[in-house]
Write an enzyme that holds these catalytic residues in place. Structure first.
Site, short mmCIF file in Angstrom:
data_model
loop_
_atom_site.label_atom_id
_atom_site.label_comp_id
_atom_site.label_asym_id
_atom_site.label_seq_id
_atom_site.Cartn_x
_atom_site.Cartn_y
_atom_site.Cartn_z
N HIS A 1 2.51 2.37 3.28
CA HIS A 1 3.15 1.79 2.37
C HIS A 1 4.59 2.36 2.41
O HIS A 1 4.92 3.49 2.66
CB HIS A 1 2.85 1.68 1.02
CG HIS A 1 4.06 1.34 0.04
ND1 HIS A 1 4.15 0.07 -0.37
CD2 HIS A 1 4.77 2.08 -0.73
CE1 HIS A 1 5.61 -0.12 -1.09
NE2 HIS A 1 5.52 1.21 -1.36
N GLU B 1 9.52 3.17 -7.37
CA GLU B 1 8.19 3.90 -7.05
C GLU B 1 8.37 5.29 -6.86
O GLU B 1 7.45 5.97 -7.14
CB GLU B 1 8.14 3.29 -5.44
CG GLU B 1 7.78 1.72 -5.56
CD GLU B 1 7.75 1.01 -4.16
OE1 GLU B 1 7.57 -0.09 -3.95
OE2 GLU B 1 7.76 1.77 -3.26
N LYS C 1 -2.16 5.06 2.92
CA LYS C 1 -3.19 4.29 2.08
C LYS C 1 -4.70 4.87 2.22
O LYS C 1 -5.06 5.57 3.09
CB LYS C 1 -2.98 2.96 2.30
CG LYS C 1 -1.70 2.15 1.96
CD LYS C 1 -1.70 0.77 1.95
CE LYS C 1 -0.32 0.28 1.83
NZ LYS C 1 -0.26 -1.37 1.98
N ASN D 1 -3.75 -1.54 6.02
CA ASN D 1 -2.57 -1.49 7.00
C ASN D 1 -2.14 -0.05 6.91
O ASN D 1 -0.83 0.49 7.24
CB ASN D 1 -1.57 -2.54 6.79
CG ASN D 1 -1.04 -2.59 5.50
OD1 ASN D 1 -1.22 -1.68 4.91
ND2 ASN D 1 0.10 -3.52 5.27
#
Ligand code: ATP
Ligand code: MG
Length: 140
Positions: free
Chosen positions: A119, A130, A13, A116
């Protein structure tokens, strides 16, 4: 436990990329026995982040989450391993880094429940959606 080779979709991320942690996370991915089948750095638009996280659109954190996910470059990956979906979620740890186990990526690299670090797909159907959202068949 199934030992069938499986693919999952992962993101490093924007928080982790901005902090210069991409290389260390990729090293862990390889050390833990995943094959990287496809990988690209990309900067999501707000709309792309909204499309990706569409399942969460009614959640109170949706707007903030999609702002964060479109705030800078991220690295998208197709990972392959036996039990890749479960194995990658185990390596990431709990959604909230404060609750993530020692040795997990979110414990080491995450800073809040939103920021965080990584993913991972949560089921075969979401992995298929995805992977297709980010990679063409040819790249895989
Ligand atoms: P991901 O789907 O990113 O792998 P996850 O499956 O562990 O994470 P989800 O419930 O799917 O968790 O939430 C998606 C993302 O939304 C989380 O990774 C986190 O960045 C953000 N998020 C989840 N819960 C909250 C919350 N309560 N407040 C702020 N952000 C949140
Ligand atoms: Mg999720």
């Amino acid at each position: 436990m199934s030992q069938t080779t499986e693919r999952t979709f992962a993101i490093i991320k924007p928080d982790a990329v901005a902090a210069g942690c991409t290389g260390r996370i990729l090293a862990r991915i390889e050390q833990e026995g995943f094959r990287i089948r496809a990988m690209r750095q990309t900067h999501l638009s707000k709309r792309e982040a909204e499309g990706f996280y569409a399942v969460h659109r009614e959640r109170p954190f949706f707007d903030s989450l999609t702002d964060f996910m479109s705030s800078g470059p991220c690295v998208v990956l197709a990972l392959e391993a036996p039990d890749a979906i479960r194995k990658w979620r185990d390596l990431m740890g709990a959604t909230d880094p404060a609750r993530a186990a020692e040795g997990t990526l979110r414990k080491e690299f995450g800073s809040s429940i939103e920021r965080n670090a990584t993913h991972g797909s949560d089921a075969p159907e979401t992995a298929a959606f995805e992977l297709a959202y980010f990679f063409r068949g040819m790249e895989l």
